[in-house]
Design an enzyme around this catalytic site. Structure first.
Site, mmCIF file in Angstrom:
data_model
loop_
_atom_site.group_PDB
_atom_site.id
_atom_site.type_symbol
_atom_site.label_atom_id
_atom_site.label_comp_id
_atom_site.label_asym_id
_atom_site.label_seq_id
_atom_site.Cartn_x
_atom_site.Cartn_y
_atom_site.Cartn_z
ATOM 1 N N ARG A 234 14.170 -150.071 16.334
ATOM 2 C CA ARG A 234 14.004 -150.654 17.665
ATOM 3 C C ARG A 234 14.583 -149.703 18.689
ATOM 4 O O ARG A 234 15.589 -149.019 18.415
ATOM 5 C CB ARG A 234 14.778 -151.982 17.760
ATOM 6 C CG ARG A 234 14.089 -153.158 17.145
ATOM 7 C CD ARG A 234 12.867 -153.589 17.977
ATOM 8 N NE ARG A 234 12.259 -154.789 17.429
ATOM 9 C CZ ARG A 234 11.277 -154.794 16.529
ATOM 10 N NH1 ARG A 234 10.789 -153.661 16.072
ATOM 11 N NH2 ARG A 234 10.774 -155.932 16.093
ATOM 12 N N GLU A 263 8.638 -150.777 26.338
ATOM 13 C CA GLU A 263 7.292 -150.430 25.887
ATOM 14 C C GLU A 263 6.303 -151.563 26.182
ATOM 15 O O GLU A 263 6.716 -152.729 26.190
ATOM 16 C CB GLU A 263 7.305 -150.126 24.375
ATOM 17 C CG GLU A 263 7.731 -151.315 23.526
ATOM 18 C CD GLU A 263 7.908 -150.971 22.050
ATOM 19 O OE1 GLU A 263 8.522 -149.937 21.729
ATOM 20 O OE2 GLU A 263 7.426 -151.773 21.236
ATOM 21 N N HIS A 281 4.427 -147.575 18.794
ATOM 22 C CA HIS A 281 4.949 -148.702 18.004
ATOM 23 C C HIS A 281 3.895 -149.203 16.999
ATOM 24 O O HIS A 281 3.444 -150.340 17.080
ATOM 25 C CB HIS A 281 5.409 -149.854 18.921
ATOM 26 C CG HIS A 281 6.279 -150.861 18.191
ATOM 27 N ND1 HIS A 281 7.167 -151.685 18.827
ATOM 28 C CD2 HIS A 281 6.391 -151.177 16.874
ATOM 29 C CE1 HIS A 281 7.781 -152.451 17.945
ATOM 30 N NE2 HIS A 281 7.311 -152.157 16.755
HETATM 31 C C1 8YV Z 1 5.437 -155.402 15.178
HETATM 32 C C2 8YV Z 1 7.608 -154.766 14.381
HETATM 33 O O1 8YV Z 1 5.676 -156.700 14.870
HETATM 34 O O2 8YV Z 1 7.956 -155.509 12.191
HETATM 35 C C3 8YV Z 1 8.417 -155.383 13.314
HETATM 36 O O3 8YV Z 1 9.553 -155.758 13.594
HETATM 37 O O4 8YV Z 1 8.094 -154.432 15.411
HETATM 38 C C4 8YV Z 1 6.164 -154.530 14.211
HETATM 39 O O5 8YV Z 1 5.700 -154.667 12.928
HETATM 40 C C5 8YV Z 1 3.999 -155.087 15.139
HETATM 41 O O6 8YV Z 1 3.841 -153.985 15.945
HETATM 42 C C6 8YV Z 1 3.114 -156.205 15.604
HETATM 43 O O7 8YV Z 1 3.260 -156.441 16.937
#
Ligand code: 8YV
Length: 315
Positions: A234, A263, A281
């Site tokens: 993150r 983002e 991402h």
């Molecule tokens: C997002 C993610 O959920 O798993 C996570 O924590 O940040 C990603 O897998 C994915 O980009 C779908 O929005």
């Protein structure tokens, strides 16, 4: 019988939208022009929230849904869900661990290779004719046999390590304690000391208030002008205000980033830096993994409404 009302925080691929809409009375929050009015209208009937890792659910949204029972996150990270607000009201929270681990690790390693071997620039070198007019592409840096650091040896960090073993890298990690399942890796409790011995540093930490900006001036300085920072966790784990000037001034060698503060509206200064690889991402963004994530997100909702144990609860 009326279908349970589900508040949907962001779009899903069509293979998830279909079944979700068949099983639930879905309210598309992300499409509402006036979000407050939308929540006033449907909030009291909402029993579940379907969200994505990066979107989560704020205290404000949770508060507007007084009959909310469960939040199902499509993603392993649940840091964007206000867990305290959930705890206060006994709201359950689920995520999608395991199914995305391999893909996130793959992208992290691909980013390391891309940065170190200059793959993006080399492709342009061929495509824009520089190869013919300017000659050979400038020499790049090797990765095999080098020292890698992994900040956070959870599921994803461990899979990164598995892949790096194949490159004969000398691997160390930092975590709250040494892990029994990684006896061949060097444990270094202090993240700054880990950065100091690393040529490539992977950030694979679950984000929380405690880890916010853990990669700041001290770690960046320790990683140094030859070091490469790779983040597939993150954005909040890295202090971008420390990172950007360090990349600009050459105090940090390079960075490969899949996640950014604010983002998709990333800090425009990143776009000016030649020593950063930018990704949108999408570490979990393969068809196979996204199908598995969607199925698990919906299976958690189904288990909740069938009165069965949640498959992958985090709260
Ligand atoms: C997002 C993610 O959920 O798993 C996570 O924590 O940040 C990603 O897998 C994915 O980009 C779908 O929005």
């Amino acid at each position: 019988m009326n279908k349970p009302v589900v508040l949907q925080m962001g779009a899903y691929p069509e293979w998830d939208e279909g079944p979700l809409n068949e099983q639930y009375d879905v309210r598309r929050y992300f499409e509402a022009a006036d979000k407050a009015a939308f929540l006033t209208e449907c909030g009291p009937r909402v029993r579940a929230i379907a969200t994505r890792g990066e979107l989560g659910a704020s205290r404000e949204v949770i508060g507007a849904c007084p009959n909310l029972e469960v939040i199902s996150v499509y993603g392993v990270g649940f840091d964007a869900v206000d867990l305290e607000a959930c705890r206060e009201r006994g709201i359950r929270v689920t995520n999608t661990p395991d199914v995305l681990t391999g893909d996130v690790a793959d992208l992290g390693v691909a980013m390391m290779l891309a940065v170190s071997r200059g793959i993006v620039g080399a492709e342009s070198w061929v495509r824009n004719g520089d190869w013919a007019t300017r000659g050979n592409y400038p020499l790049q840096r090797r990765i095999w046999g080098k020292r890698a650091g992994i900040l956070g040896l959870g599921r994803i960090g461990f899979e990164v390590a598995q892949r790096l073993r194949g490159f004969g890298m000398d691997i160390a990690y930092s975590d709250v304690s040494a892990k029994d399942h990684a006896p061949d890796l060097t444990f270094i409790a202090d993240p700054v000391a880990l950065a100091r011995r690393s040529e490539f540093l992977f950030v694979t930490l679950a984000a929380s208030n405690e880890t916010r900006h853990i990669v700041g001036d001290a770690m960046i300085e320790a990683l140094g002008p030859e070091g490469v920072l790779i983040n597939v966790s993150r954005a909040s784990n890295i202090d971008e205000e420390a990172l950007i000037p360090a990349l600009r001034d050459g105090r940090l060698g390079a960075a490969a980033l899949d996640v950014f503060a604010g983002e998709p509206a990333i800090d425009p200064r990143f776009l000016q830096l030649p020593n950063v690889l930018l990704q949108p991402h999408h570490a979990s963004g393969t068809v196979e993994t996204r199908k598995a994530m969607g199925a698990l997100m919906r299976d958690n909702l189904a288990a909740h409404f069938a009165g069965k144990p949640l498959l992958t609860p985090v709260a």
